[in-house]
Each structure stands twice: as C-alpha cells, then as structure tokens.
Design a protein around this motif. Structure first.
Motif, PDB file in Angstrom:
ATOM      1  N   GLU A  72       0.816  -1.211   0.000  1.00  0.00           N
ATOM      2  CA  GLU A  72       0.000   0.000   0.000  1.00  0.00           C
ATOM      3  C   GLU A  72       0.851   1.263   0.000  1.00  0.00           C
ATOM      4  OE1 GLU A  72      -3.470  -0.171  -0.194  1.00  0.00           O
ATOM      5  OE2 GLU A  72      -3.117   1.945  -0.639  1.00  0.00           O
ATOM      6  N   ALA A  73       1.944   1.228   0.738  1.00  0.00           N
ATOM      7  CA  ALA A  73       2.786   2.420   0.886  1.00  0.00           C
ATOM      8  C   ALA A  73       3.332   2.894  -0.454  1.00  0.00           C
ATOM      9  CB  ALA A  73       3.927   2.128   1.852  1.00  0.00           C
ATOM     10  N   HIS A  74       3.761   1.935  -1.281  1.00  0.00           N
ATOM     11  CA  HIS A  74       4.299   2.307  -2.586  1.00  0.00           C
ATOM     12  C   HIS A  74       3.272   2.196  -3.692  1.00  0.00           C
ATOM     13  CE1 HIS A  74       8.184   0.835  -0.588  1.00  0.00           C
ATOM     14  NE2 HIS A  74       8.198   2.146  -0.587  1.00  0.00           N
ATOM     15  N   LYS A  75       2.103   1.716  -3.367  1.00  0.00           N
ATOM     16  CA  LYS A  75       1.022   1.544  -4.335  1.00  0.00           C
ATOM     17  C   LYS A  75       1.472   0.715  -5.532  1.00  0.00           C
ATOM     18  CE  LYS A  75      -2.365   5.103  -3.355  1.00  0.00           C
ATOM     19  NZ  LYS A  75      -2.452   4.646  -2.005  1.00  0.00           N
TER      20      LYS A  75
END
Lengths: 111, 407
Positions: free
Chosen positions: B158-161
């Motif tokens: 999620e953080a880097h998508k």
C-alpha cells in the motif's frame, strides 16, 4: 537365471522374471546387457498377447519400453526381419493399454 | 465453403471463437467471462447469466490490451474483482475495473462515469516467459509460474502503491502450473523437472498463523519458500496440479498419460495413488468435489476419476468414465450428386478417398486447454477449437449424488 530359462526354451518365464524388477542402474553397460537379454526373450516369446494379458499396468509400461529398444537392437540383424515380432508386441500392448502406454515409454528415460 | 448439414448438432458444440481459447476466467457472479484467444489480448464478454456459450454476447464488452506477447495465464479474484494476467512477455498485470474518474476543474472536484479496466504492472523480476497465474483464495496474493524456474508470490504494498513479490526458487526447470491450498498458505507446483512440490508461500502480514492441522504434517509450514513435500511419481513433465477444497487432497498429471492423487496424512508421509490412463496425456485437472476429479487434455474428452470416500485417510481412486459420451452425430443422407460433391470436397480439402469424414464424435475437436469447475458437478471445458462446452456430470449419466457427497 533368465539365460537359463531362455536356453530351456521358456521365453515367457524368462521375460516375466526379467521385467519383474526393472533395471534402474545408471551404468550404460548394465542397461545394455539387460536390454539385450530382455529383447532376446521378447523375440522368443511365441504368444505375446497371452503374456500381456497376464501382465499388470506397470509391467506393460516396461514391456513397451523394451519393445522400442528391441526394434532398435534388431534393426540391422537380418535386414530388420525380426522387427516384425516387436511390431506385434507393440500392437498387442496398444490393444490392451491404449495410447497411454506409448506416452509412458517415450517419456520415461530409464531404459 | 464446406458442405454442412442444415440440422446443426446441439448448440453447445458450436465454437464460440474462431480461434482457440487458451485462458478463461469468470467473475464472481458469472455475469462476465474473460477469454484469451491464444493472443496478447484478453476479451471480456457478457454471459447474460447463462453458462451456455451460445447465449453470450458475440462482441466483447471490454478489450484488455497491454501485453506484447501471448497471454498464457489469467485469474479473476471473486472477492476483490481484480483480474490478473501473465504472458510470454515476462510481465503480469493486475487489472482493476474503474467505474468513475475524479475530475478537477477550476477547483471543483467532480466524478465522471467510466467503464474500463486499467492495468497495473507487477514487478516480477523473471527473465523468461510466465506460464500460469493463480490468485490465492484470500485474494491477497497471487502466484506466477515461469520458465525462469521460479515462482514469484506477489502481494500489494500500500505504501508504494505497487505489486511486488517474494520469489520461491527450488525448481530445477520451468514451472508449468500452480494451485493454492484453501488456507492461502501453501502452493503445489508442477514442473518440467518431473517433480510436483508442495511449497510454503506463507507471508506473516497476510496469512493467519493458525495451525490448520498442518503443523504435524509440515513442521516448516510457516517458512516461506520451504519445500514441504516433493513427488516424483510422474516420471514426466507435471503439466497440471489441483488442490481440493478439503485441504488434504492434491491431484497432479504427468505427461506420460498418468494422473496422481495425493492424500496428505497426519501420521505419516503423503500417500500417492498413480493411475495410468489409456489415452493421451492430460493438460488440466480439477477437483469437482473431494471425491471427484476431472482431467482433460489431448484426448478431447474430459475423464472423471472418483474416490471411495470424501475425507478418509486411505481412499481408493479409480477411473469413473468419459464425461463426453461421444454420441454419434447424425449425418445427412446424401443423394448421388451430393455424394459425388462430398467425395470431391473430401479429396480436394483433406485428400481423403472416402466421403464420410473421420471427424471424432467428441464435442471438442481439438486439445482441451482447461477446465473451469463449477458447483454441483458442473464444469466448463475450453480448447483450441474455440469451443466452451458446459457439462453436468449428472446429465452425462454419473451418480452425482454419490460423487459430490461429503462422506
């Protein structure tokens, strides 16, 4: 033991014993000797159909492998006239086990 | 134009596509079907609620074009509605259906209606073609098998998508097929190195640490990439694998026309039953229930195998029969002129002497590429002839009550 059975004319018995425990050695010489014995026995058996009837699936697979090996070994002997015996083996094996047995013979490397 | 009888055989045998169908995936409620016609494009058709391909829309609703080489694997996750595809171009894309687009105009934010699929590239880090892709039952991960002898297990960060992966090595050659255990922790893979392996794909943040009863069988169950079991019974390429919903049975097929059924035992090593088939090899195998396994391939006829019980530790498996009963198709009677015409046509197009064609009586006229198992003993088989055939084992004469029973 196989040689003795063959010399006494009992090719079927010799073959039965030989394919009971298929050779799984990596040594090419051992494999060649085993193949020579087995193919000799196969060429000598008079009624292939009956022999196959009494063989189970695993033995049929082994027989098919040696059928191809036999065709290879006897290719040059007597201008290939002995190959007809192996063609008969091939035909009878396919009759019993279908095309699957050919697949297994082609795919398994350990002959 | 070929001489064709006016009375068409059952509508199901009409090909849905003119080209072969190599990959198929349904969405959750079966209103859409994604099909790859052995090309780099994927087409999504509306099924109009039917499993009969003759009732589907002829024109695709969506066309997914991003891959540059043939698409070989496709899977549609029922919980997240994400479609993942993988291809010979060494890439995999996760497709997301976008239904609205945010539009910012002069400081005002509005939403415009949209209806398309957007691809998201997955970092696979493989240097050979991909061969298959499957979502885990939880939808949080997917496994991609490849010719690089590795199986990347991909998940979303999620953080880097983006979608990234942890790679399972351990294979000595191309990996052809993968199936997930229902607990989403293990995968079973089939490879051209003649072995079928059960490997842990456990990821701490995404999977539960429950034992599920596997603690006794696989002590290393929570170690990612660890080979938990290895089967070399196939003695040939292992072309397809499947895991039953009961978690303790696995099926895999070998290219030597064999099918192998594994029973995972709590108190000993797994037991494998090998069945030698009398036809040509299978390329696809699926469980219809714990007791019924269907395998299909070059014989153009799905074969059903059944077990003696659904949950026992020592089931006996046997060949139950052909699903396709090969009903002889009615041939229109030809008059003298018609007969001569048919003979000339046979001679010129197929160089056959007889006018009666040797066409097989099976529904499929070419290799069956895959099976989509459905509920209640139904399934759809698809193949290189472009036909997607719907089968119901009860209608084909099998004792479905027994085969689908849970005991």
């Amino acid at each position: 033991a196989c040689k003795q059975s063959m010399q006494s004319g009992d090719y079927a018995g010799a073959l039965r014993k030989a394919i009971e425990n298929p050779i799984s050695s990596k040594d090419q010489k051992v494999k060649d000797l085993a193949a020579k014995n087995i193919c000799e026995a196969m060429a000598g058996v008079s009624n292939a159909a009956k022999f196959i009837e009494e063989s189970d699936d695993a033995e049929c697979d082994t027989l098919m492998k040696y059928t191809f090996k036999g065709m290879d070994i006897y290719r040059d002997v007597n201008k290939g006239k002995n190959c007809s015996k192996f063609l008969k083996w091939h035909e009878e094996l396919v009759k019993k086990c279908g095309l699957g047995v050919i697949m297994r013979a082609m795919v398994d490397k350990k002959c | 134009a070929s001489f064709r009888s006016k009375k068409m055989p059952a509508t199901e045998t009409k090909p849905f596509l003119k080209t072969g169908v190599t990959c198929v995936a349904f969405n959750a409620n079966k209103s859409l079907i994604a099909i790859c016609p052995n090309s780099s494009k994927v087409f999504i058709y509306e099924t109009n609620g039917s499993l009969n391909s003759s009732k589907w829309e002829k024109e695709p609703k969506y066309t997914l074009e991003e891959h540059t080489e043939t698409v070989v694997g496709m899977d549609w996750c029922p919980s997240t509605n994400l479609l993942v595809t993988c291809a010979h171009d060494r890439n995999a894309y996760v497709w997301k259906h976008v239904s609205e687009k945010k539009v910012v105009k002069a400081g005002n934010v509005s939403y415009e209606k949209e209806d398309k699929w957007e691809p998201d590239l997955v970092i696979l880090r493989i240097n050979r073609a991909a061969t298959q892709v499957k979502w885990s039952p939880s939808g949080a991960k997917f496994a991609v098998t490849s010719g690089s002898k590795v199986v990347p297990i991909c998940y979303y960060v999620e953080a880097h998508k983006w979608w990234t992966c942890n790679v399972i090595k351990k294979h000595k050659s191309t990996v052809l097929d993968v199936a997930w255990c229902p607990n989403s922790k293990f995968v079973v893979t089939g490879s051209t190195d003649y072995k079928c392996r059960i490997i842990s794909a456990f990821k701490e943040e995404l999977d539960s640490s429950d034992d599920d009863g596997f603690g006794a069988i696989f002590p290393d169950q929570h170690k990612f990439g660890e080979v938990l079991a290895e089967f070399d019974n196939a003695k040939a390429w292992v072309q397809s694998v499947a895991w039953s919903s009961s978690m303790y049975r696995i099926a895999f097929t070998g290219h030597g026309s064999t099918v192998h059924l594994v029973q995972l035992c709590a108190d000993g090593p797994p037991a494998v039953t090998t069945i030698r088939a009398s036809g040509l090899p299978y390329v696809s195998v699926e469980f219809l229930s714990n007791k019924a396994v269907v395998a299909a391939g070059y014989d153009q006829n799905p074969h059903l195998y059944s077990a003696s019980d659904a949950h026992g530790a020592e089931p006996t498996w046997k060949f139950e029969g052909n699903v396709d009963k090969e009903v002889k198709k009615t041939q229109k009677k030809l008059g003298a002129f018609g007969g001569a015409r048919a003979m000339f046509e046979a001679k010129s197009s197929r160089s056959e002497e007889k006018s009666v064609s040797n066409k097989k009586n099976t529904t499929h006229q070419n290799l069956i590429c895959g099976i989509v198992p459905l509920e209640n003993g139904q399934m759809i088989t698809y193949g290189l002839d472009g036909i997607l055939a719907h089968w119901n084992i009860e209608k084909q004469g099998f004792d479905s009550k027994n085969l689908l029973a849970d005991s």
